[in-house]
Write an enzyme that holds these catalytic residues in place. Structure first.
Site, mmCIF file in Angstrom:
data_model
loop_
_atom_site.group_PDB
_atom_site.id
_atom_site.type_symbol
_atom_site.label_atom_id
_atom_site.label_comp_id
_atom_site.label_asym_id
_atom_site.label_seq_id
_atom_site.Cartn_x
_atom_site.Cartn_y
_atom_site.Cartn_z
ATOM 1 N N ARG A 99 -20.156 -36.614 -12.303
ATOM 2 C CA ARG A 99 -19.995 -36.703 -13.752
ATOM 3 C C ARG A 99 -21.361 -36.838 -14.433
ATOM 4 O O ARG A 99 -21.535 -36.391 -15.570
ATOM 5 C CB ARG A 99 -19.079 -37.878 -14.110
ATOM 6 C CG ARG A 99 -17.670 -37.762 -13.541
ATOM 7 C CD ARG A 99 -16.863 -39.033 -13.781
ATOM 8 N NE ARG A 99 -17.494 -40.185 -13.139
ATOM 9 C CZ ARG A 99 -17.091 -41.453 -13.317
ATOM 10 N NH1 ARG A 99 -16.066 -41.716 -14.105
ATOM 11 N NH2 ARG A 99 -17.703 -42.438 -12.702
ATOM 12 N N SER A 139 -9.427 -50.084 -15.459
ATOM 13 C CA SER A 139 -8.581 -49.592 -16.551
ATOM 14 C C SER A 139 -7.365 -48.847 -16.020
ATOM 15 O O SER A 139 -6.250 -48.990 -16.554
ATOM 16 C CB SER A 139 -9.389 -48.700 -17.493
ATOM 17 O OG SER A 139 -10.003 -47.632 -16.806
ATOM 18 N N HIS A 168 -17.243 -52.455 -16.669
ATOM 19 C CA HIS A 168 -16.476 -51.204 -16.630
ATOM 20 C C HIS A 168 -16.971 -50.297 -17.754
ATOM 21 O O HIS A 168 -18.127 -49.903 -17.769
ATOM 22 C CB HIS A 168 -14.982 -51.526 -16.741
ATOM 23 C CG HIS A 168 -14.084 -50.390 -16.387
ATOM 24 N ND1 HIS A 168 -14.504 -49.233 -15.792
ATOM 25 C CD2 HIS A 168 -12.733 -50.229 -16.556
ATOM 26 C CE1 HIS A 168 -13.469 -48.413 -15.598
ATOM 27 N NE2 HIS A 168 -12.384 -48.997 -16.060
ATOM 28 N N ASP A 205 -22.275 -43.351 -16.607
ATOM 29 C CA ASP A 205 -22.790 -44.057 -17.781
ATOM 30 C C ASP A 205 -24.272 -43.808 -18.012
ATOM 31 O O ASP A 205 -24.784 -44.055 -19.111
ATOM 32 C CB ASP A 205 -22.554 -45.563 -17.632
ATOM 33 C CG ASP A 205 -21.077 -45.905 -17.564
ATOM 34 O OD1 ASP A 205 -20.310 -45.353 -18.356
ATOM 35 O OD2 ASP A 205 -20.697 -46.720 -16.698
ATOM 36 N N HIS A 226 -22.564 -47.574 -7.940
ATOM 37 C CA HIS A 226 -21.130 -47.423 -8.193
ATOM 38 C C HIS A 226 -20.372 -48.151 -7.097
ATOM 39 O O HIS A 226 -20.827 -48.232 -5.954
ATOM 40 C CB HIS A 226 -20.735 -45.932 -8.220
ATOM 41 C CG HIS A 226 -19.346 -45.684 -8.714
ATOM 42 N ND1 HIS A 226 -18.256 -45.693 -7.877
ATOM 43 C CD2 HIS A 226 -18.870 -45.437 -9.959
ATOM 44 C CE1 HIS A 226 -17.167 -45.450 -8.594
ATOM 45 N NE2 HIS A 226 -17.511 -45.283 -9.848
#
Length: 474
Positions: free
Chosen positions: A360, A272, A302, A406, A351
């Site tokens: 995160r 992105s 993504h 995620d 990842h």
């Protein structure tokens, strides 16, 4: 259902309140974000010019055929101002880790233990400086004053078919906002390159200001009654976004501040960010550029991964209930192996760059421990975290067996009653806009050129290695 109030009334109330705060801040001689950037640009331009003069001809990286065939993985061929991702440490925003940002950036309440405001992160991403609360208030006021949508955008969103994916709607809506592009207008009027940054700044701030209402309209029209909740001029960007979505919960406001902040940027190579930068390098305006980035974010590899993770966790929960199984390390381990042996992956783990637990993920886990320690889905996620990395290591096909961003976000949203999984990537998109538009500003301020890497054919590769069996020599 919340009662909708006329947009004109909402805008007037927001503007009156924010204007008084802006004037109060200016009375204390607080420089605006735009004024701060205007001072920085000449110095930054000089630094870039000197860096290019001194080092432009020197080697920075080499490229193997594996990298060429493997998605240009880890090839150093971009410069990204706003963040840097380290495989072992995770993301740093302008040199600061997530825990450091949680400590240093202003919070809405003023309580250090609360989550940082995205408006403060925006200041940091653009300027490289930690803002004061007064400076953050200026940004909040500025965004609120820009928030009114063009007249044609809301009817467009309301006309979308219910079965159109939320991310498709978001991309189209951002393109519809493009009619207001100042950069496009000024470019066609022949504005000099030295002024491009100013027009990109205005477009980017307008776009960020209008994204919450656009995103809320998509949510309310697709999943509910089409009525937006009323905003409050005393609240910030994240809380007012929640009010429009239909949520009025201070704990959820804190989650939205955290969610937008940690999803904002992850250096420039992710799809992105790179797509936004690539489209922008053609001198497309911020609206066209961000739409390109959102289309990349909508891909299953993504941003769409967050809804897949939650689906897997809920499937696990339902399977256990149907089999009469308790959630513990042994049953989770068995289910993980069952997933892998069926040829599927365990979503939310691994990842492209990271080789440790995603920070995160860690900050979301800490949020859950603080705000929802007894949540049933969180307990499942926590048990998965204790078991799955070892399973993946034993499986032997994963370079990074640790959880990514995620792996946790969907469970937090689900806890607060935000159960529409398909929509989650829209929230990711609102956050990602903060990072990619900050970089797009500097792309134009520094005059970065059109991006044009070299491609080769398979025949060229075979011919090259016939002539150079050992490849290029260092």
């Amino acid at each position: 259902a919340r009662t909708a109030i006329p947009p004109e009334t909402m805008l007037a109330a927001r503007t009156a309140s924010r204007t008084s705060r802006v004037l109060g801040a200016r009375a204390l001689s607080v420089k605006s974000l735009k004024e701060t950037l205007a001072e920085q640009i000449p110095k930054k331009q000089a630094q870039w010019k000197q860096m290019k003069t001194d080092h432009g001809h020197k080697l920075i990286d080499t490229v193997t055929l594996d990298q060429c065939l493997g998605g240009a993985r880890s090839v150093k061929c971009m410069v990204w101002e706003t963040s840097l991702l380290d495989a072992q440490e995770g993301i740093r925003f302008r040199g600061y880790t997530i825990p450091e940002l949680q400590e240093k950036l202003p919070t809405f309440s003023g309580i250090v233990a609360d989550e940082p405001m995205p408006e403060g992160l925006l200041w940091l991403l653009l300027t490289g400086e930690i803002p004061s609360k007064a400076q953050v208030d200026l940004v909040t006021a500025d965004l609120a004053s820009r928030a009114k949508l063009p007249a044609h955008v809301e009817p467009l969103i309301r006309s979308f078919p219910k079965d159109m994916h939320s991310m498709t709607q978001l991309s189209i809506a951002v393109l519809a906002l493009q009619t207001e592009s100042i950069f496009a207008k000024k470019y066609h009027e022949g504005a000099p390159k030295s002024q491009y940054w100013e027009f990109v700044y205005e477009d980017s701030m307008n776009l960020l200001a209008r994204l919450p209402e656009v995103a809320a309209l998509i949510y309310r029209c697709k999943f509910h009654d089409g009525k937006l909740g009323a905003t409050d001029p005393a609240l910030d960007y994240s809380a007012n976004f929640n009010r429009m979505l239909g949520f009025d919960n201070k704990s959820f406001d804190e989650l939205m501040r955290l969610y937008i902040s940690i999803h904002s940027d992850h250096e420039g190579g992710n799809a992105s960010a790179h797509a936004t930068h690539l489209v922008g390098s053609t001198l497309s305006d911020p609206y066209l550029s961000l739409s390109g980035g959102l289309n990349a974010l909508a891909g299953p590899l993504h941003g769409l991964a967050n809804q897949e993770v939650l689906g897997w966790i809920i499937d696990l929960q339902q399977t256990f209930k149907s089999r009469g199984l308790d959630v513990n390390k042994d049953t989770i381990k068995d289910f993980a192996w069952e997933t892998l042996k069926s040829g599927k992956v365990i979503p939310g783990y691994g990842h492209a760059v990271l080789r440790k637990t995603d920070p995160r993920y860690t900050c979301q886990r800490e949020f859950a421990l603080k705000h929802l320690p007894d949540d049933e889905l969180f307990k499942i996620v926590e048990t998965i975290y204790q078991v799955v990395p070892d399973v993946l290591l034993e499986h032997g096909k994963t370079k990074n067996p640790f959880p990514n961003v995620d792996s946790h976000s969907g469970v937090l949203l689900q806890h607060y009653g935000f159960t529409e999984h398909e929509y989650y990537t829209v929230l990711f998109g609102v956050g990602r806009a903060f990072g990619v538009l900050s970089q797009l500003f500097w792309d134009r301020a520094l005059g970065l050129p059109l991006e044009r890497p070299k491609s080769v054919t398979p025949e060229w590769i075979m011919d090259f290695y016939q002539k150079n069996p050992d490849g290029l020599k260092p």
